[in-house]
Structures are given as C-alpha cells and as structure tokens.
Write a protein that holds these residues in place. Structure first.
Motif, PDB file in Angstrom:
ATOM      1  N   GLN A  31      41.062  43.894   3.347  1.00  0.00           N
ATOM      2  CA  GLN A  31      39.985  44.905   3.205  1.00  0.00           C
ATOM      3  C   GLN A  31      39.393  45.262   4.570  1.00  0.00           C
ATOM      4  O   GLN A  31      38.183  45.127   4.793  1.00  0.00           O
ATOM      5  N   PHE A  32      40.249  45.716   5.475  1.00  0.00           N
ATOM      6  CA  PHE A  32      39.760  46.067   6.821  1.00  0.00           C
ATOM      7  C   PHE A  32      38.749  47.201   6.736  1.00  0.00           C
ATOM      8  O   PHE A  32      38.832  48.067   5.861  1.00  0.00           O
ATOM      9  N   ASP A  33      37.809  47.179   7.651  1.00  0.00           N
ATOM     10  CA  ASP A  33      36.750  48.182   7.655  1.00  0.00           C
ATOM     11  C   ASP A  33      36.593  48.686   9.097  1.00  0.00           C
ATOM     12  O   ASP A  33      36.380  47.881  10.010  1.00  0.00           O
ATOM     13  N   ALA A  34      36.690  49.994   9.272  1.00  0.00           N
ATOM     14  CA  ALA A  34      36.632  50.575  10.623  1.00  0.00           C
ATOM     15  C   ALA A  34      35.336  50.199  11.351  1.00  0.00           C
ATOM     16  O   ALA A  34      35.321  50.036  12.568  1.00  0.00           O
ATOM     17  N   ARG A  35      34.253  50.001  10.569  1.00  0.00           N
ATOM     18  CA  ARG A  35      32.957  49.702  11.208  1.00  0.00           C
ATOM     19  C   ARG A  35      32.917  48.304  11.816  1.00  0.00           C
ATOM     20  O   ARG A  35      32.109  48.018  12.685  1.00  0.00           O
ATOM     21  N   GLU A  36      33.807  47.413  11.313  1.00  0.00           N
ATOM     22  CA  GLU A  36      33.808  46.025  11.815  1.00  0.00           C
ATOM     23  C   GLU A  36      34.793  45.839  12.958  1.00  0.00           C
ATOM     24  O   GLU A  36      34.887  44.760  13.532  1.00  0.00           O
ATOM     25  N   LEU A  37      35.549  46.867  13.261  1.00  0.00           N
ATOM     26  CA  LEU A  37      36.652  46.729  14.211  1.00  0.00           C
ATOM     27  C   LEU A  37      36.167  46.564  15.656  1.00  0.00           C
ATOM     28  O   LEU A  37      35.389  47.367  16.148  1.00  0.00           O
ATOM     29  N   ASP A  38      36.651  45.492  16.292  1.00  0.00           N
ATOM     30  CA  ASP A  38      36.317  45.261  17.703  1.00  0.00           C
ATOM     31  C   ASP A  38      37.493  45.739  18.555  1.00  0.00           C
ATOM     32  O   ASP A  38      38.570  45.141  18.527  1.00  0.00           O
ATOM     33  N   ASP A  39      37.287  46.824  19.290  1.00  0.00           N
ATOM     34  CA  ASP A  39      38.431  47.319  20.063  1.00  0.00           C
ATOM     35  C   ASP A  39      38.545  46.648  21.437  1.00  0.00           C
ATOM     36  O   ASP A  39      39.349  47.048  22.271  1.00  0.00           O
ATOM     37  N   THR A  40      37.769  45.603  21.648  1.00  0.00           N
ATOM     38  CA  THR A  40      38.012  44.734  22.805  1.00  0.00           C
ATOM     39  C   THR A  40      38.292  43.313  22.290  1.00  0.00           C
ATOM     40  O   THR A  40      37.853  42.326  22.876  1.00  0.00           O
ATOM     41  N   PHE A  41      39.003  43.241  21.161  1.00  0.00           N
ATOM     42  CA  PHE A  41      39.246  41.962  20.486  1.00  0.00           C
ATOM     43  C   PHE A  41      39.938  40.940  21.389  1.00  0.00           C
ATOM     44  O   PHE A  41      39.594  39.761  21.380  1.00  0.00           O
ATOM     45  N   PHE A  42      40.911  41.393  22.173  1.00  0.00           N
ATOM     46  CA  PHE A  42      41.675  40.428  22.962  1.00  0.00           C
ATOM     47  C   PHE A  42      41.031  40.209  24.327  1.00  0.00           C
ATOM     48  O   PHE A  42      41.050  41.091  25.183  1.00  0.00           O
ATOM     49  N   ARG A  43      40.419  39.041  24.497  1.00  0.00           N
ATOM     50  CA  ARG A  43      39.805  38.588  25.744  1.00  0.00           C
ATOM     51  C   ARG A  43      38.742  39.546  26.286  1.00  0.00           C
ATOM     52  O   ARG A  43      38.577  39.672  27.493  1.00  0.00           O
ATOM     53  N   ASN A  44      38.081  40.256  25.395  1.00  0.00           N
ATOM     54  CA  ASN A  44      37.035  41.223  25.790  1.00  0.00           C
ATOM     55  C   ASN A  44      37.540  42.255  26.788  1.00  0.00           C
ATOM     56  O   ASN A  44      36.822  42.662  27.703  1.00  0.00           O
ATOM     57  N   THR A  45      38.757  42.668  26.600  1.00  0.00           N
ATOM     58  CA  THR A  45      39.332  43.678  27.495  1.00  0.00           C
ATOM     59  C   THR A  45      39.641  44.950  26.705  1.00  0.00           C
ATOM     60  O   THR A  45      39.895  44.882  25.502  1.00  0.00           O
ATOM     61  N   GLU A  46      39.639  46.051  27.400  1.00  0.00           N
ATOM     62  CA  GLU A  46      39.948  47.314  26.737  1.00  0.00           C
ATOM     63  C   GLU A  46      41.469  47.534  26.727  1.00  0.00           C
ATOM     64  O   GLU A  46      42.055  47.837  25.689  1.00  0.00           O
ATOM     65  N   LEU A  47      42.086  47.345  27.890  1.00  0.00           N
ATOM     66  CA  LEU A  47      43.510  47.659  27.999  1.00  0.00           C
ATOM     67  C   LEU A  47      44.396  46.618  27.306  1.00  0.00           C
ATOM     68  O   LEU A  47      45.323  46.978  26.577  1.00  0.00           O
ATOM     69  N   ALA A  48      44.132  45.339  27.525  1.00  0.00           N
ATOM     70  CA  ALA A  48      44.976  44.312  26.878  1.00  0.00           C
ATOM     71  C   ALA A  48      44.799  44.367  25.358  1.00  0.00           C
ATOM     72  O   ALA A  48      45.761  44.160  24.613  1.00  0.00           O
ATOM     73  N   SER A  49      43.587  44.686  24.897  1.00  0.00           N
ATOM     74  CA  SER A  49      43.388  44.840  23.446  1.00  0.00           C
ATOM     75  C   SER A  49      44.191  46.033  22.942  1.00  0.00           C
ATOM     76  O   SER A  49      44.758  45.983  21.835  1.00  0.00           O
ATOM     77  N   ALA A  50      44.248  47.087  23.761  1.00  0.00           N
ATOM     78  CA  ALA A  50      45.035  48.263  23.373  1.00  0.00           C
ATOM     79  C   ALA A  50      46.521  47.914  23.287  1.00  0.00           C
ATOM     80  O   ALA A  50      47.247  48.460  22.452  1.00  0.00           O
TER      81      ALA A  50
END
Ligand SMILES: [Fe+2]
Ligand SMILES: [Fe+2]
Length: 312
Positions: A31-50
């Motif tokens: 039940q994924f929810d767009a509002r809960e999504l952390d787009d810096t999930f991996f090591r608090n990075t933008e690019l590596a998370s991407a």
C-alpha cells in the motif's frame, strides 16, 4: 522459442539434493503512498537514491526476463529438486516485479519521469535482450541473478543504511527483496550449469548484465534529479550531493559497487558457484528480524506464504 542446447552437467559445489534450503513464495501488500515517499531514501542523497529508483524500474524488466527464461527452461531441468526450486524462483520474481511496479506507480505520482523510463527499459528489453537466443537469455538470467545476489549481500551486511530514512515501506520493500534474492541466488546459476555450463557463454551473459547495472541504470538515474528539477545543475549543494552519491555508490571502502567489486568479479572464476559466498547466517538473522509473527518488519505487509511442491 527454439530448443536450448543441453550439455551434461556435473555439479561441483552446488548443494546436494535434499540439502537446499526452502524458497518460500511470499505475497506482499505494501500500500505505497506518494505522500510517504522519501526521495533521498538511500544515504540521504538525491543522486544515489535516484539510482535505486531507476534500478526499481529496470528490475521489473529484468525480473520479467528471468521469469520467462526460467519458465521456458524448466522443462529441460532433470534434477526434480532443482525443477521445484525453479518454480519457487519464478514465484518470488513475479511478486518482486509486481511490488516494484506498484512502487514505481507511486514514484510516477511523485513527478518522477517513470513512464519515460519504462518506455526506455521496454525498448532495451523488447528490441535487445528478448531478441537474444534462448541460450544467451539463459546466461543473461544467471548474470542478472549474480548482480542481485551481490547487491543483496551488500545490503545484508549494511543494515544501518535502511534506518537512515523514516520511509518504512521503502525499507520493507528493499529488505524483503534483499532477503529473497539471497534465498534464491543459486537457482538460475544451477539451471545454467545443468543446461549449458559453457564458460564463454556465461561470460557474455555477465557482460550484458554488467552493462545494464553499470551503464544503463546509472545513465537513467543520473538524469532523474535533473528532470525533476533542472535548476539542480546550477546549485552548488547539488554538486556536493553528486560527490557524496558517487562515494556511496562507487567508493572502494563502503560504496555499493566499489566495495563489492571482488565479489562481482568472482563470477569470472571457472569454478565459481554462488554458494561460495555463504549468506546462511545473514538469512537466519533477517528471517527472524523480518518475518517474526509479532515483531517482523514485513509481518504487517505479508498476506500469504507458501512453498511450492513441498513434500509432506
Ligand atoms: Fe527479484
Ligand atoms: Fe532474483
């Protein structure tokens, strides 16, 4: 599809029949929810998370290729135990693909260009990989499964990474996937060895899988933050993130790919077998942590679990 070339295979390091651990198929509902999504999930990075977001998209295509290839070659597998495990591999991958697709649908709601990446991945697989011969697809399947096994082992050894973000569902998704990739890491390789065993062919499959993981996915991932926010290119803080992202992905000490390069290249050994990298202690640890009926991290999301063809 044409018939694959069958060679006699004498297993060298594969576990003997009866010693193989079970590979359960677990149905999940996150039940994924767009509002809960952390787009810096991996090591608090933008690019590596991407990178991991791009990987999530490419994975669904890789998994569909594994499913089709395993399903086709299952009929030629003589070892009944291995044949049963191929069914388990197909089941696990089918649910991975479904869950990552649901996650990717949520990413799409988050303004991320998912449909464009799905289009690109679809072209690569439909016009490229799926046009390969059956024996090449068999090798590519084993190659893909090697990379997912390397990634899973890295993640199992770096549990803390999962707790740097509050995004519980993304954590559960990747940890569940990590556990199952490690559970079934021998199966595609053993099928390849039983039906082919050709070293040169195995190397060509490895090269294609490496091209996807080290070139196609980073190419996709590297464009995501720019698509999402073109002004990133002008922000010094973004370029700081790029440096940190490269370190957490490619750094030789703790980088996902930099620190696992020896394991990755171990596949080049003629007598390599996935079980040479023993993850049984990690599997025991994570099964308790993730699947415990009361405290398991995955317990709230798991709707069903069964073992295909299990003898009474
Ligand atoms: Fe998978
Ligand atoms: Fe897999």
């Amino acid at each position: 599809m044409t018939t694959a070339t069958i060679h006699q295979y004498v297993p060298k390091t594969a576990p003997a029949t009866g010693e193989r651990p079970e590979v359960p198929i677990r149905h999940m509902d996150f039940q994924f929810d767009a509002r809960e999504l952390d787009d810096t999930f991996f090591r608090n990075t933008e690019l590596a998370s991407a990178y991991f977001e791009a990987l999530s998209i490419f994975l669904t295509y890789g998994e569909d290729l594994v499913i089709d290839t395993a399903r086709y070659h299952r009929q030629f597998v003589k070892d009944p135990e291995l044949k049963r495990l191929v069914t388990a591999l197909i089941g696990q991958e089918a649910i991975h693909s479904k869950m990552h697709n649901e996650f990717n649908d949520v990413l799409a709601k988050h303004r991320y260009p998912v449909n464009f990446y799905r289009f690109l991945a679809d072209r690569v697989f439909e016009l490229g990989f799926k046009k390969l011969s059956n024996r090449m697809q068999l090798s590519l399947m084993a190659g893909i499964e090697h990379f997912t096994a390397v990634l899973a082992e890295y993640m199992m050894k770096h549990e803390d990474i999962f707790y740097e973000s509050h995004d519980e569902k993304q954590r559960a998704l990747w940890m569940w996937h990590m556990l199952e990739e490690s559970e079934h890491k021998d199966i595609a390789y053993d099928v390849f060895q039983e039906l082919s065993g050709d070293y040169g062919l195995r190397m060509r499959g490895f090269a294609l899988a490496a091209f996807t993981i080290f070139f196609l996915v980073p190419l996709g991932g590297s464009l995501i933050p720019v698509f999402r926010k073109p002004s990133n290119l002008l922000r010094p803080s973004y370029w700081k993130d790029v440096r940190r992202s490269l370190a957490v992905l490619a750094g030789p000490r703790e980088g996902v790919f930099g620190s696992t390069i020896k394991h990755t290249l171990d596949y080049l050994r003629r007598d390599f077998h996935p079980s040479d990298h023993d993850t049984s202690a990690y599997l025991e640890y994570y099964k308790e942590k993730l699947l415990h009926p009361e405290t398991g991290l995955l317990t709230p999301y798991m709707t069903k679990e069964f073992i295909p063809g299990k003898r009474a």
